[in-house]
Design a protein around this motif. Structure first.
Motif, PDB file in Angstrom:
ATOM      1  N   TRP A   7       0.828  -1.221   0.000  1.00  0.00           N
ATOM      2  CA  TRP A   7       0.000   0.000   0.000  1.00  0.00           C
ATOM      3  C   TRP A   7       0.855   1.262   0.000  1.00  0.00           C
ATOM      4  CZ3 TRP A   7       1.411   2.128   4.584  1.00  0.00           C
ATOM      5  CH2 TRP A   7       1.762   1.256   5.623  1.00  0.00           C
ATOM      6  N   LEU A   8       2.172   1.125   0.028  1.00  0.00           N
ATOM      7  CA  LEU A   8       3.012   2.325  -0.016  1.00  0.00           C
ATOM      8  C   LEU A   8       4.329   2.031  -0.738  1.00  0.00           C
ATOM      9  CD1 LEU A   8       3.214   5.294   0.813  1.00  0.00           C
ATOM     10  CD2 LEU A   8       4.253   4.574   2.956  1.00  0.00           C
ATOM     11  N   PRO A   9       4.267   1.857  -2.058  1.00  0.00           N
ATOM     12  CA  PRO A   9       5.486   1.523  -2.786  1.00  0.00           C
ATOM     13  C   PRO A   9       6.458   2.695  -2.886  1.00  0.00           C
ATOM     14  CG  PRO A   9       3.623   1.769  -4.268  1.00  0.00           C
ATOM     15  CD  PRO A   9       3.064   1.828  -2.894  1.00  0.00           C
ATOM     16  N   THR A  10       5.945   3.919  -2.854  1.00  0.00           N
ATOM     17  CA  THR A  10       6.795   5.098  -3.051  1.00  0.00           C
ATOM     18  C   THR A  10       6.137   6.322  -2.439  1.00  0.00           C
ATOM     19  OG1 THR A  10       7.820   6.531  -4.710  1.00  0.00           O
ATOM     20  CG2 THR A  10       5.719   5.562  -5.303  1.00  0.00           C
ATOM     21  N   LEU A  11       6.963   7.331  -2.108  1.00  0.00           N
ATOM     22  CA  LEU A  11       6.428   8.621  -1.664  1.00  0.00           C
ATOM     23  C   LEU A  11       6.374   9.619  -2.818  1.00  0.00           C
ATOM     24  CD1 LEU A  11       8.180   9.057   1.820  1.00  0.00           C
ATOM     25  CD2 LEU A  11       5.872   8.227   1.334  1.00  0.00           C
ATOM     26  N   THR A  12       6.840   9.215  -3.971  1.00  0.00           N
ATOM     27  CA  THR A  12       6.850  10.102  -5.134  1.00  0.00           C
ATOM     28  C   THR A  12       5.444  10.216  -5.718  1.00  0.00           C
ATOM     29  OG1 THR A  12       9.103   9.414  -5.626  1.00  0.00           O
ATOM     30  CG2 THR A  12       7.901  10.522  -7.388  1.00  0.00           C
ATOM     31  N   THR A  13       5.024  11.434  -5.978  1.00  0.00           N
ATOM     32  CA  THR A  13       3.715  11.638  -6.609  1.00  0.00           C
ATOM     33  C   THR A  13       3.879  12.620  -7.766  1.00  0.00           C
ATOM     34  OG1 THR A  13       3.032  13.549  -5.273  1.00  0.00           O
ATOM     35  CG2 THR A  13       2.551  11.350  -4.376  1.00  0.00           C
ATOM     36  N   ALA A  14       2.895  12.611  -8.646  1.00  0.00           N
ATOM     37  CA  ALA A  14       2.995  13.430  -9.863  1.00  0.00           C
ATOM     38  C   ALA A  14       2.778  14.911  -9.600  1.00  0.00           C
ATOM     39  CB  ALA A  14       1.986  12.928 -10.893  1.00  0.00           C
ATOM     40  N   SER A  15       2.119  15.258  -8.513  1.00  0.00           N
ATOM     41  CA  SER A  15       1.770  16.661  -8.258  1.00  0.00           C
ATOM     42  C   SER A  15       1.585  16.878  -6.762  1.00  0.00           C
ATOM     43  CB  SER A  15       0.451  17.004  -8.968  1.00  0.00           C
ATOM     44  OG  SER A  15      -0.618  16.313  -8.356  1.00  0.00           O
TER      45      SER A  15
END
Lengths: 75, 75, 75, 75, 75, 75
Positions: free
Chosen positions: B5-13
């Motif tokens: 449920w949390l593969p990355t903290l990177t988001t598009a915006s």
């Protein structure tokens, strides 16, 4: 709690870091109230109290900040 | 919660980052109170309580700090 | 809230950043309690409660930290 | 509040930064409860409530963190 | 409070930094409730209230973060 | 508290850093309520109060952030 319980802040993924944050928030309680029996008793009550659940989520969020920084945000 | 449920903290915006912060604040509650039934019951009450809504907004703000740093503030 | 509401954390001035912090603190509430009617009802009460006003100011302060960092403190 | 009230986070000294933090914590309240009359009324009560005074001091501390960072800690 | 009370965030040691954090948390209260008499009266009550003592300790912790960063963590 | 109690923020491990965070959260209380007798009395009560235990855990989390940064997250 004689065994080492926090050898490193490094985790393999953000999710594992979040789970470590949950662990640290609980250890913070445990070091203040060491009795397993008392904590179990209290848990039954606060798990039904949304205000305390939000407070617990807040402590997790603070620890997650620390752990995320320690892992360079898993970039 | 067996799926990741949390593969990355990177988001598009920034907005997607804020929505992830909301998700993390809820997961913090869920990992403390895993019962969907109990949480639904509690939600009906705290959604009518401004004090708890502000507290929930506070937890979101802490997670958003973490996520914003992880994304280098989307600069 | 189908329109984009957070395209960037960049603002023209510290004051505009503070106003964005106010907006984010309210969105944090809105995403937890989406009903405009319920929120209006609650607002009438908490606007008369100094303790909740201080709590609201606290959430704004946390978001302002994030936004100030995003803007390199407008140096 | 039509005049600019936050042109910069830069202050001449830590003390001036602390005073700005106090100002920002109050503006956070003012933007939520704009009525001078209501705020004056509430102030009479919360100034006698140690719990709320500590909460107010907490918000000041968060803003002071931001302002100190903005001023490179006045080193 | 006409004398300068915060000329610098630099301290000789972590312990002196912690003591400065205590001072700042009290100044945050003092700037909100300037009456020495009222504060003395309130102090008698909250010093017997563990919840408020923990809240006071929280504010100290936030200021200590700021001061520790200002001193490059006394490395 | 005449002996030095905080010579450094450097610790040998994350776990030792967490234990220092617990110590600092207690010193924050002690500097506000110096009476050992009163604190012992209060402790008996708040150790049975889950809400205050979570608050204590929160203060520990804030200090742990500071100490982790001081130790470059023990990388």
């Amino acid at each position: 709690m004689s065994d080492p319980w926090l050898p490193t802040l490094t985790t393999a993924s953000p999710q594992a870091g979040f789970e470590l944050a949950v662990k640290l928030s609980r250890i913070g309680v445990k070091l203040t109230q060491p009795s397993d029996q008392v904590r179990s008793h209290l848990r039954a009550a606060y798990e039904q109290d949304s205000s305390q659940l939000i407070s617990a989520s807040h402590v997790i969020a603070v620890h997650f900040q620390t752990i995320a920084a320690a892992n360079n945000w898993w970039r």
